[in-house]
Design an enzyme around this catalytic site. Structure first.
Site, mmCIF file in Angstrom:
data_model
loop_
_atom_site.group_PDB
_atom_site.id
_atom_site.type_symbol
_atom_site.label_atom_id
_atom_site.label_comp_id
_atom_site.label_asym_id
_atom_site.label_seq_id
_atom_site.Cartn_x
_atom_site.Cartn_y
_atom_site.Cartn_z
ATOM 1 N N ARG A 245 -57.079 -17.676 37.929
ATOM 2 C CA ARG A 245 -56.832 -19.029 38.464
ATOM 3 C C ARG A 245 -56.016 -18.954 39.741
ATOM 4 N NH1 ARG A 245 -53.955 -21.625 33.659
ATOM 5 N NH2 ARG A 245 -53.650 -23.393 35.038
ATOM 6 N N ARG B 163 -45.443 -22.372 28.852
ATOM 7 C CA ARG B 163 -45.845 -23.792 28.799
ATOM 8 C C ARG B 163 -46.383 -24.149 27.416
ATOM 9 N NH1 ARG B 163 -49.727 -26.430 33.209
ATOM 10 N NH2 ARG B 163 -51.129 -24.735 32.660
ATOM 11 N N ARG C 248 -52.185 -23.841 26.153
ATOM 12 C CA ARG C 248 -53.507 -24.103 26.746
ATOM 13 C C ARG C 248 -54.325 -22.821 26.756
ATOM 14 N NH1 ARG C 248 -52.873 -27.582 32.259
ATOM 15 N NH2 ARG C 248 -54.300 -25.991 33.023
ATOM 16 N N LYS D 296 -47.215 -29.360 39.676
ATOM 17 C CA LYS D 296 -47.923 -30.541 40.214
ATOM 18 C C LYS D 296 -47.934 -31.666 39.171
ATOM 19 C CE LYS D 296 -51.828 -28.352 40.823
ATOM 20 N NZ LYS D 296 -51.438 -27.023 40.308
ATOM 21 N N ARG E 134 -59.881 -29.734 45.520
ATOM 22 C CA ARG E 134 -59.570 -28.352 45.182
ATOM 23 C C ARG E 134 -60.180 -27.371 46.175
ATOM 24 N NH1 ARG E 134 -57.199 -28.411 39.914
ATOM 25 N NH2 ARG E 134 -56.852 -26.316 39.232
HETATM 26 P P1 AP5 Z 1 -47.067 -28.087 35.363
HETATM 27 O O1 AP5 Z 1 -46.428 -29.334 35.877
HETATM 28 O O2 AP5 Z 1 -47.941 -28.205 34.153
HETATM 29 O O3 AP5 Z 1 -47.831 -27.326 36.561
HETATM 30 P P2 AP5 Z 1 -49.195 -27.642 37.271
HETATM 31 O O4 AP5 Z 1 -49.032 -27.274 38.698
HETATM 32 O O5 AP5 Z 1 -49.671 -29.029 36.977
HETATM 33 O O6 AP5 Z 1 -50.109 -26.535 36.546
HETATM 34 P P3 AP5 Z 1 -51.574 -26.565 35.993
HETATM 35 O O7 AP5 Z 1 -51.758 -25.253 35.295
HETATM 36 O O8 AP5 Z 1 -51.862 -27.810 35.173
HETATM 37 O O9 AP5 Z 1 -52.412 -26.620 37.309
HETATM 38 P P4 AP5 Z 1 -53.840 -26.184 37.498
HETATM 39 O O10 AP5 Z 1 -54.142 -26.715 38.849
HETATM 40 O O11 AP5 Z 1 -54.107 -24.750 37.275
HETATM 41 O O12 AP5 Z 1 -54.607 -26.879 36.273
HETATM 42 P P5 AP5 Z 1 -55.340 -28.304 36.117
HETATM 43 O O13 AP5 Z 1 -54.864 -28.902 34.858
HETATM 44 O O14 AP5 Z 1 -55.297 -29.097 37.377
HETATM 45 O O15 AP5 Z 1 -45.912 -27.003 35.081
HETATM 46 C C1 AP5 Z 1 -46.208 -25.740 34.523
HETATM 47 C C2 AP5 Z 1 -45.099 -25.294 33.549
HETATM 48 O O16 AP5 Z 1 -43.886 -25.076 34.281
HETATM 49 C C3 AP5 Z 1 -44.751 -26.359 32.491
HETATM 50 O O17 AP5 Z 1 -44.404 -25.681 31.325
HETATM 51 C C4 AP5 Z 1 -43.531 -27.100 33.082
HETATM 52 O O18 AP5 Z 1 -42.692 -27.626 32.080
HETATM 53 C C5 AP5 Z 1 -42.841 -25.962 33.854
HETATM 54 N N1 AP5 Z 1 -42.173 -26.406 35.085
HETATM 55 C C6 AP5 Z 1 -42.599 -27.326 35.990
HETATM 56 N N2 AP5 Z 1 -41.718 -27.418 37.017
HETATM 57 C C7 AP5 Z 1 -40.736 -26.488 36.775
HETATM 58 C C8 AP5 Z 1 -39.543 -26.090 37.467
HETATM 59 N N3 AP5 Z 1 -39.188 -26.644 38.630
HETATM 60 N N4 AP5 Z 1 -38.781 -25.120 36.922
HETATM 61 C C9 AP5 Z 1 -39.125 -24.546 35.730
HETATM 62 N N5 AP5 Z 1 -40.230 -24.883 35.014
HETATM 63 C C10 AP5 Z 1 -41.033 -25.848 35.541
HETATM 64 O O19 AP5 Z 1 -56.865 -27.825 35.959
HETATM 65 C C11 AP5 Z 1 -57.279 -27.084 34.822
HETATM 66 C C12 AP5 Z 1 -58.722 -26.661 34.999
HETATM 67 O O20 AP5 Z 1 -59.577 -27.822 35.128
HETATM 68 C C13 AP5 Z 1 -59.045 -25.838 36.258
HETATM 69 O O21 AP5 Z 1 -58.765 -24.461 36.086
HETATM 70 C C14 AP5 Z 1 -60.549 -26.112 36.422
HETATM 71 O O22 AP5 Z 1 -61.294 -25.382 35.490
HETATM 72 C C15 AP5 Z 1 -60.640 -27.585 36.054
HETATM 73 N N6 AP5 Z 1 -60.446 -28.472 37.221
HETATM 74 C C16 AP5 Z 1 -59.385 -29.299 37.448
HETATM 75 N N7 AP5 Z 1 -59.533 -29.949 38.608
HETATM 76 C C17 AP5 Z 1 -60.709 -29.537 39.126
HETATM 77 C C18 AP5 Z 1 -61.403 -29.838 40.326
HETATM 78 N N8 AP5 Z 1 -60.901 -30.704 41.224
HETATM 79 N N9 AP5 Z 1 -62.584 -29.214 40.569
HETATM 80 C C19 AP5 Z 1 -63.104 -28.346 39.669
HETATM 81 N N10 AP5 Z 1 -62.506 -28.011 38.507
HETATM 82 C C20 AP5 Z 1 -61.306 -28.598 38.239
#
Ligand code: AP5
Length: 215
Positions: free
Chosen positions: A170, A127, A159, A15, A90
């Protein structure tokens, strides 16, 4: 009419990676709740410390705090033509909250990135991130100099919520909360659903082609 892109997908589905590329292409700001929370965490405030305790365990932050963060961010002038939401809404409550903030003239474009659990574990295990917000993968998207950010040269790190046991929690959390979001998106909008297990560039091209219909 503002364009509001909503990016859905499990942790590690890409994402963040794709929303950055799509934001650049369509000249729209990316609002990532995860990034905004990590930014607050780094500021070292009492609130930041509380956030860190939750995020590091893979738990969600309260809807109330997320609401405040989103309202403040959406107020900024750069969102006048639209914006991309990564990681928000979410759950069903956050979706209702968002809908109250939008107008009937806004065009909502939901995007789902599909990847298997196995791929999620594989990706998050490799990552590496930088304090400046850049994200890499040791195999699929390596930095030019190992362990160093291409953009600012700082040292990359893992991370805290990318530990295997936290990733499992998660993923389970995502599966539980995503169902009503995707059901809403399918019922009320054109849900753009893409296979996320391809090259990063291939997925970006596919998304640009599909989203350009609405641009
Ligand atoms: P990446 O692009 O980083 O993936 P992502 O989907 O953004 O993953 P996240 O782990 O950031 O999502 P998340 O929803 O768990 O965490 P968030 O930061 O929102 O890609 C991942 C890896 O794969 C990278 O190394 C990349 O290079 C690689 N990659 C990408 N595409 C690829 C491909 N096609 N092929 C190969 N490799 C690839 O949230 C973190 C925390 O914040 C949550 O757990 C929660 O505690 C809190 N939080 C965030 N939003 C909320 C909310 N709305 N409400 C409550 N708590 C929240």
């Amino acid at each position: 009419m503002r364009k509001i892109f909503l990016f859905f997908g499990p942790p590690g589905s890409g994402k963040g990676t794709q929303s950055e590329a799509i934001g650049e292409y369509f000249h729209l700001p990316v609002i990532s709740t995860g990034e905004l929370l990590r930014h607050e965490e780094k500021s070292g405030t009492a609130l930041g410390k509380k956030i860190a305790q939750l995020i590091d365990k893979g738990e969600l932050v309260s809807d109330e705090l997320i609401h405040k963060i989103i309202v403040e961010r959406i107020k900024r002038a750069d969102t006048a033509k639209g914006f991309i939401l990564d990681g928000y809404p979410r759950d069903a409550e956050q979706l209702q909250d968002l809908l109250k903030m939008l107008s009937e003239h806004d065009l909502i474009l939901p995007v789902e990135i599909r990847v298997s659990d196995k791929e999620v574990i594989n990706r998050l295990g490799g990552r590496r991130v930088c304090d400046c917000g850049a994200t890499y993968h040791i195999i699929y998207n390596p930095p030019k100099v190992a362990g160093r950010c291409n953009l600012c040269g700082k040292e990359l790190y893992i991370r805290p919520d990318d530990k295997p046991e936290i990733i499992k929690d998660r993923l389970a959390g995502y599966k539980k909360s995503a169902e009503p979001l995707l059901a809403y998106a399918k019922k009320h909008h054109d849900l753009i659903s893409v296979d996320g297990e391809r090259l990063i560039s291939e997925i970006t091209e596919d998304l640009i082609e599909k989203l350009s219909k609405y641009a």
